[in-house]
Design a protein around this motif. Structure first.
Motif, PDB file in Angstrom:
ATOM      1  N   GLY A   1      11.468   6.002   5.134  1.00 17.52           N
ATOM      2  CA  GLY A   1      11.149   4.776   5.850  1.00 17.52           C
ATOM      3  C   GLY A   1       9.880   4.827   6.684  1.00 17.52           C
ATOM      4  N   ALA A   2       9.038   5.825   6.469  1.00 13.61           N
ATOM      5  CA  ALA A   2       7.818   5.981   7.277  1.00 13.61           C
ATOM      6  C   ALA A   2       6.629   5.229   6.698  1.00 13.61           C
ATOM      7  N   GLY A   3       6.792   4.558   5.557  1.00 10.76           N
ATOM      8  CA  GLY A   3       5.698   3.787   4.988  1.00 10.76           C
ATOM      9  C   GLY A   3       4.813   4.599   4.070  1.00 10.76           C
ATOM     10  N   LYS A   4       3.519   4.287   4.113  1.00 15.07           N
ATOM     11  CA  LYS A   4       2.553   4.950   3.217  1.00 15.07           C
ATOM     12  C   LYS A   4       1.214   5.090   3.908  1.00 15.07           C
ATOM     13  N   LEU A   5       0.382   5.914   3.310  1.00 11.84           N
ATOM     14  CA  LEU A   5      -0.998   6.068   3.739  1.00 11.84           C
ATOM     15  C   LEU A   5      -1.881   5.832   2.521  1.00 11.84           C
ATOM     16  N   LEU A   6      -2.781   4.873   2.616  1.00 12.34           N
ATOM     17  CA  LEU A   6      -3.794   4.645   1.595  1.00 12.34           C
ATOM     18  C   LEU A   6      -5.123   5.123   2.164  1.00 12.34           C
ATOM     19  N   TRP A   7      -5.937   5.768   1.325  1.00  7.14           N
ATOM     20  CA  TRP A   7      -7.208   6.281   1.817  1.00  7.14           C
ATOM     21  C   TRP A   7      -8.291   6.098   0.758  1.00  7.14           C
ATOM     22  N   PHE A   8      -9.524   6.101   1.224  1.00  4.09           N
ATOM     23  CA  PHE A   8     -10.678   6.114   0.321  1.00  4.09           C
ATOM     24  C   PHE A   8     -11.786   6.904   0.984  1.00  4.09           C
ATOM     25  N   GLU A   9     -12.699   7.406   0.161  1.00  4.73           N
ATOM     26  CA  GLU A   9     -13.878   8.109   0.646  1.00  4.73           C
ATOM     27  C   GLU A   9     -15.125   7.445   0.088  1.00  4.73           C
TER      28      GLU A   9
ATOM     29  N   GLY B   1      -3.177   7.468  -2.452  1.00  4.44           N
ATOM     30  CA  GLY B   1      -2.113   6.983  -1.586  1.00  4.44           C
ATOM     31  C   GLY B   1      -0.958   7.956  -1.577  1.00  4.44           C
ATOM     32  N   TRP B   2      -0.287   8.044  -0.451  1.00  5.27           N
ATOM     33  CA  TRP B   2       0.872   8.916  -0.310  1.00  5.27           C
ATOM     34  C   TRP B   2       2.025   8.152   0.296  1.00  5.27           C
ATOM     35  N   PRO B   3       3.186   8.178  -0.370  1.00  7.64           N
ATOM     36  CA  PRO B   3       4.378   7.667   0.305  1.00  7.64           C
ATOM     37  C   PRO B   3       4.784   8.695   1.361  1.00  7.64           C
ATOM     38  N   LEU B   4       5.173   8.232   2.520  1.00  8.55           N
ATOM     39  CA  LEU B   4       5.502   9.155   3.598  1.00  8.55           C
ATOM     40  C   LEU B   4       6.996   9.439   3.691  1.00  8.55           C
ATOM     41  N   GLY B   5       7.807   8.717   2.917  1.00  6.01           N
ATOM     42  CA  GLY B   5       9.238   9.006   2.828  1.00  6.01           C
ATOM     43  C   GLY B   5      10.030   8.614   4.060  1.00  6.01           C
TER      44      GLY B   5
ATOM     45  N   HIS C   1       1.501  -7.795   3.810  1.00  2.00           N
ATOM     46  CA  HIS C   1       2.636  -7.262   3.057  1.00  2.00           C
ATOM     47  C   HIS C   1       3.622  -6.447   3.877  1.00  2.00           C
ATOM     48  N   THR C   2       3.454  -6.416   5.190  1.00  2.00           N
ATOM     49  CA  THR C   2       4.408  -5.724   6.048  1.00  2.00           C
ATOM     50  C   THR C   2       4.730  -6.592   7.250  1.00  2.00           C
ATOM     51  N   LYS C   3       5.708  -6.161   7.996  1.00  2.00           N
ATOM     52  CA  LYS C   3       6.069  -6.881   9.216  1.00  2.00           C
ATOM     53  C   LYS C   3       5.796  -6.049  10.465  1.00  2.00           C
ATOM     54  N   GLY C   4       5.240  -4.861  10.277  1.00  2.00           N
ATOM     55  CA  GLY C   4       5.025  -3.966  11.406  1.00  2.00           C
ATOM     56  C   GLY C   4       3.564  -3.657  11.645  1.00  2.00           C
ATOM     57  N   PRO C   5       3.299  -2.717  12.538  1.00  4.96           N
ATOM     58  CA  PRO C   5       1.925  -2.346  12.865  1.00  4.96           C
ATOM     59  C   PRO C   5       1.282  -1.540  11.743  1.00  4.96           C
ATOM     60  N   ALA C   6       0.012  -1.273  11.916  1.00  6.73           N
ATOM     61  CA  ALA C   6      -0.751  -0.436  10.987  1.00  6.73           C
ATOM     62  C   ALA C   6      -1.608   0.505  11.825  1.00  6.73           C
ATOM     63  N   SER C   7      -2.148   1.517  11.186  1.00  5.74           N
ATOM     64  CA  SER C   7      -3.066   2.425  11.864  1.00  5.74           C
ATOM     65  C   SER C   7      -4.283   2.654  10.985  1.00  5.74           C
TER      66      SER C   7
ATOM     67  N   TYR D   1       5.491   0.896  -0.772  1.00  3.07           N
ATOM     68  CA  TYR D   1       4.881   0.642  -2.085  1.00  3.07           C
ATOM     69  C   TYR D   1       3.404   1.017  -2.084  1.00  3.07           C
ATOM     70  N   ILE D   2       2.997   1.797  -3.087  1.00  2.00           N
ATOM     71  CA  ILE D   2       1.592   2.177  -3.254  1.00  2.00           C
ATOM     72  C   ILE D   2       1.013   1.371  -4.413  1.00  2.00           C
TER      73      ILE D   2
END
Length: 152
Positions: A131-139, A125-129, A60-66, A87-88
């Motif tokens: 144009g910085a994308g988002k962070l999705l997390w789970f524990e 999940g947090w939008p980073l605003g 769903h993206t065209k760039g890298p991920a971390s 998008y979250i």
């Protein structure tokens, strides 16, 4: 004065290129890190859910991920996946108590994120605003790992 970190807390971070092999690299990293720290009880769940999030980042993206793995202590692990799309998706946009309906039998997508609510203890999940994308997390904690291995 020497600062000593607790042996049950640690962090690993990995930058993943936009490459179809990124999910495999993420799974191998999860397996090595958790195996090296004796966290085999959560390995199956973390490997599965990490693979789903990294695959979605690729699709769903065209760039890298971390990828970031953080041992929080007491057998708990937080996994975060950053990507460039803002998008979250559900279930990350909802509190953990809000359940998604199961994917229809003939449905071709949507099962991966459904697995998060089934096998993770917490997520978000947090939008980073800007144009910085988002962070999705789970524990996950040790008790969830046994559920995945049992096939429940």
């Amino acid at each position: 004065m020497v600062t000593v970190a607790s042996p049950d807390t640690w962090v690993y971070a990995l930058r993943l290129p936009h490459d179809p092999r990124a999910a495999r690299v993420a799974r191998m990293t999860v397996r090595a890190a958790l195996g090296g720290h004796g966290m085999r009880e959560v390995l199956d769940a973390v490997e599965l859910l990490t693979s789903e999030l990294v695959t979605n980042a690729y699709l769903h993206t065209k760039g890298p991920a971390s990828l970031r793995l953080t041992a929080l202590g007491d057998g708990r692990l937080r996994v975060g996946v950053w990507d460039s799309h803002p998008y979250i998706p559900a279930p990350f946009a909802k509190p953990p108590g809000d359940r998604l309906p199961p994917v229809p039998v003939g449905g071709e997508s949507g099962r991966g994120l459904y697995l998060v609510q089934e096998y993770a203890d917490w997520w978000g999940g947090w939008p980073l605003g800007r144009g910085a994308g988002k962070l999705l997390w789970f524990e996950v904690s040790g008790r969830r790992g046994a559920v995945v291995r049992a096939g429940l």
